[in-house]
Design a protein around this motif. Structure first.
Motif, PDB file in Angstrom:
ATOM      1  N   UNK A   1       0.900  -0.793  -0.426  1.00  0.00           N
ATOM      2  CA  UNK A   1      -0.298  -0.265  -0.152  1.00  0.00           C
ATOM      3  C   UNK A   1       1.072   1.133   0.351  1.00  0.00           C
ATOM      4  N   UNK A   2       1.622   1.401   0.519  1.00  0.00           N
ATOM      5  CA  UNK A   2       2.546   2.668   1.220  1.00  0.00           C
ATOM      6  C   UNK A   2       3.350   2.654  -0.774  1.00  0.00           C
ATOM      7  N   UNK A   3       3.951   1.319  -1.064  1.00  0.00           N
ATOM      8  CA  UNK A   3       4.193   1.649  -2.312  1.00  0.00           C
ATOM      9  C   UNK A   3       4.224   1.945  -3.914  1.00  0.00           C
ATOM     10  N   UNK A   4       2.263   1.318  -3.613  1.00  0.00           N
ATOM     11  CA  UNK A   4       1.754   2.311  -4.471  1.00  0.00           C
ATOM     12  C   UNK A   4       1.223   3.385  -3.940  1.00  0.00           C
ATOM     13  N   UNK A   5       1.534   4.430  -3.162  1.00  0.00           N
ATOM     14  CA  UNK A   5       1.387   5.337  -2.690  1.00  0.00           C
ATOM     15  C   UNK A   5      -0.348   5.662  -1.996  1.00  0.00           C
ATOM     16  N   UNK A   6      -0.165   4.441  -1.625  1.00  0.00           N
ATOM     17  CA  UNK A   6      -1.963   3.676  -0.521  1.00  0.00           C
ATOM     18  C   UNK A   6      -2.916   3.935  -2.320  1.00  0.00           C
ATOM     19  N   UNK A   7      -2.556   2.969  -3.054  1.00  0.00           N
ATOM     20  CA  UNK A   7      -3.515   2.516  -4.380  1.00  0.00           C
ATOM     21  C   UNK A   7      -4.248   1.184  -3.936  1.00  0.00           C
ATOM     22  N   UNK A   8      -5.186   1.732  -2.928  1.00  0.00           N
ATOM     23  CA  UNK A   8      -5.452   0.452  -2.427  1.00  0.00           C
ATOM     24  C   UNK A   8      -7.502   0.911  -2.103  1.00  0.00           C
ATOM     25  N   UNK A   9      -7.933  -0.370  -2.243  1.00  0.00           N
ATOM     26  CA  UNK A   9      -9.498  -0.172  -1.706  1.00  0.00           C
ATOM     27  C   UNK A   9      -9.415  -1.335  -0.573  1.00  0.00           C
ATOM     28  N   UNK A  10     -11.059  -1.031  -0.117  1.00  0.00           N
ATOM     29  CA  UNK A  10     -11.448  -2.190   0.653  1.00  0.00           C
ATOM     30  C   UNK A  10     -12.482  -2.849   0.449  1.00  0.00           C
ATOM     31  N   UNK A  11     -12.235  -4.335   0.628  1.00  0.00           N
ATOM     32  CA  UNK A  11     -13.532  -5.887   0.127  1.00  0.00           C
ATOM     33  C   UNK A  11     -14.077  -6.449   1.379  1.00  0.00           C
TER      34      UNK A  11
END
Length: 683
Positions: free
Chosen positions: A278-288
């Motif tokens: 998440x940190x490496x992607x600039x927090x490019x994450x979403x909740x599932x």
């Protein structure tokens, strides 16, 4: 609190704290605006279904899988989740057959037809009895199996017979069933034909390389449209050393990756490497959110849909991982049931002003050091005022605490992220402002000069609104101080919920006793020691014992139902009432606010008006429950700020309405008792 008319020194030092609070609120408002913009930009919700489970359902119902997927897309499904395939899955589909080499050798003159119709040489001359052989049904399947085995085993250990679509490998039959083969191109093509995007479920494995990660993503992108990625198993691909390669491929694909919410709806399933990715992607994450079948089977389709939609609306879920509904009462056509269910979920999500499509992560949202310091200043100002209320501080100590807090927080936020300091300050705000709000309301009730029932009602409503505004300042600080991607994604979250909802009650009791005492007719001077001694000297009657037992039980229930893992659940009647209020008001207010705490705070004004001064404290403490609960709503950073604000507002106006009815009802009972011959109410 110190009044404006209490003398210059008291006025000046309180004014400094109030200025800090105002400055902090202005800074907090700036960050809240940024947070609201970020939340509004990420309202695209992805509806996906596990392709393997959809395949099983279609087969059980003797229904075309292509038609089922097309129908799901028309109903609102946006993608299918495609897991990496295994030899076991291929064998069940009839695409491969597995034979130990020793078994092949026992067959005399074993021959296979090549693709061109020619016959091969007898297998007994070339078969290795120590290998396990895979016979593929077609060339694409053979190529996929061959490539996968090459990734996991040295090429020199494989016995390839491409003309016969036969390949041998030094693995056991048990191990082969779980051998990772990658994403099946046939399934990708099926999704594309149906007009659906795909969510690949890549897994980590020993010996993975950056080139393999790139190849896996490229293979999927060639044949399908990647909307998001949800990793399988308990490790993120590339963990631990190759996470940058995975992050690079996610960015190249323009896809977010999914953080799977746990069953207790707090945090996420522990997949090693997810936080670093998440940190490496600039927090490019979403909740599932995914509901497992054992839980799903206990509910009706409407009940399942309600939970899924609530997850989107209240917990920032942006990928709903749908599983086929397998139980629907007396209905046997499960294809229609599931098409209707997906359409129902999609319709409700759109009705709540969300958009269906690929899930998108929040934009970067991280307050800078100066903004954090200004927000902290508002919390520090309120905290010093609270300490002064708990026990009057000497002038030097008062100013020293202000200076120390400001200097310390400036140093922390200048030199580091201040993660621990932010959590401590957030907890401080959650305790400070509901306490100050309840203390102010208590003072307003005791100072009230109301001379009629109408004035009592008016002052009660006014006090509830103003006290709620003071308490909401704490929520304002929390919502801004922790307004960054880690908290919105619940990688980090507010700590100390039970402290935040119980400590204000104890502090209110202390301040009330110190300032106003417990007796109906307090003496000229009030001290905590004197009031405690007076209380201990009073005889304990049966009614007191019963009352204390009730208070203890109520406190137990209050604590037991606080937090993400409450020890005491809601009854079926209460759950039904909650669902009804949610449908009616969209943002359902909390029961302990509008039905208990808010009316109690207003009833404190009636008690003071009628001379029952000893009841003001318990009523105000009960009111503090509502004020703390309202702030608690904002401690769930995964819930959109505007929804929490709406929920709090609904609680206040509904609580005021219940409070007005309560005051009128109590007054009617009071007058009825007073009008009876020879009676006088004694509460």
């Amino acid at each position: 609190m110190a009044k404006l008319a209490c003398g210059g020194r008291s006025l000046n030092r309180r004014v400094a704290a109030y200025v800090l609070i105002i400055v902090g609120l202005l800074a907090a408002t700036l960050q809240i605006f940024r947070r609201v913009e970020a939340e509004e930009s990420a309202r695209q919700v992805e509806l996906t279904m596990d392709l393997d489970e959809a395949t099983v359902l279609a087969a059980d119902q003797a229904y075309s899988l292509d038609r089922f997927l097309a129908g799901l897309r028309e109903a609102g499904l946006t993608s299918v989740a495609v897991s990496e395939t295994t030899l076991d899955k291929f064998q069940n589909q009839g695409r491969v057959a597995l034979f130990p080499g020793s078994a092949l050798l026992t067959m005399a003159r074993w021959e296979f037809g090549g693709p061109d119709g020619t016959k091969s040489v007898p297998r007994s001359r070339t078969i290795n009895p120590r290998l396990l052989y895979v016979v593929a049904a077609d060339r694409p399947t053979y190529d996929l199996v061959s490539q996968a085995l090459t990734l996991h085993l040295p090429p020199g250990e494989l016995d390839r017979h491409p003309d016969q679509l036969l390949i041998g490998a030094p693995i056991s039959e048990n191990a082969s069933t779980q051998l990772r083969l990658g994403i099946d191109p046939v399934e990708l093509q099926m999704a594309t034909r149906a007009g659906l995007a795909v969510i690949p479920r890549f897994v980590n494995y020993p010996g993975i390389t950056a080139e393999a990660i790139e190849r896996d993503f490229a293979a999927v992108k060639r044949q399908a449209r990647i909307s998001s990625v949800i990793f399988g198993n308990l490790e993120v691909p590339g963990y631990p050393e190759l996470l940058p390669a995975t992050a690079r491929e996610l960015k190249s694909a323009g896809a977010s990756f999914g953080l799977i919410e746990t069953g207790i709806q707090l945090g996420h399933v522990d997949q090693a490497g997810k936080d670093d990715l998440a940190r490496l992607t600039g927090y490019g994450a979403v909740r599932v959110y995914s509901m497992l079948h054992p839980e799903q089977d206990k509910l009706t389709p409407d009940g399942i849909a309600a939970r899924q939609v609530r997850a989107v609306k209240e917990r920032d879920i942006r990928i709903l991982y749908l599983r086929p509904v397998l139980k629907a009462g007396h209905e046997t056509d499960l294809i229609k049931v599931n098409l209707r269910h997906v359409a129902d979920v999609a319709g409700q999500i759109k009705a709540d002003h969300f958009v269906l499509g690929p899930a998108r992560a929040f934009p970067s949202l991280r307050p800078g050091p100066l903004l954090l310091w200004l927000i902290a200043a508002g919390i520090i100002g309120g905290g010093v005022v609270l300490l002064d209320e708990l026990w009057p501080l000497p002038v030097g100590l008062y100013w020293g605490l202000l200076a120390l807090g400001l200097a310390g927080s400036l140093g922390i936020f200048t030199l580091s992220r201040g993660a621990l300091a932010r959590l401590a300050l957030a907890l401080g705000a959650a305790v400070t402002y509901p306490t100050l709000a309840a203390v102010w309301a208590a003072g307003a009730a005791l100072r009230s000069r109301a001379s009629s029932l109408g004035q009592v009602v008016g002052e009660g409503v006014k006090a509830l609104v103003l006290a709620s505004l003071v308490a909401i300042a704490g929520a304002w600080f929390i919502s801004s101080l922790l307004a960054d991607n880690r908290y919105l994604l619940e990688i980090d979250y507010f700590r100390g919920v039970k402290v935040a909802v119980t400590l204000p009650l104890l502090l209110v009791i202390w301040i009330f006793v110190r300032r106003w005492g417990l007796r109906r007719e307090p003496g000229p001077s009030v001290s905590v020691r004197g009031e405690v001694e007076w209380l201990l000297d009073r005889p304990i009657l049966v009614k007191h014992a019963l009352l204390l037992s009730f208070v203890a039980f109520a406190f137990y229930v209050y604590i037991g139902r606080t937090g993400n893992t409450p020890g005491i659940g809601a009854s079926a009647v209460e759950v039904g009432a909650r669902d009804w209020l949610e449908r009616l008001l969209v943002a359902r207010p909390r029961t302990k606010e509008f039905l208990i705490g808010d009316p109690a705070l207003m009833l404190a004004f009636w008690a003071a008006w009628r001379g029952y001064r000893e009841w003001v404290l318990p009523l105000v403490v009960t009111g503090a429950i509502a004020l703390s609960s309202m702030v608690n709503s904002f401690q769930h950073l995964r819930t959109e700020f505007l929804l929490s604000l709406w929920r709090g507002g609904n609680g206040v106006w509904l609580g005021a309405l219940v409070g007005v009815v309560g005051i009128v009802a109590v007054e009617m009972v009071y007058r009825a008792v007073c009008s009876a011959p020879g009676t006088q109410p004694d509460v």
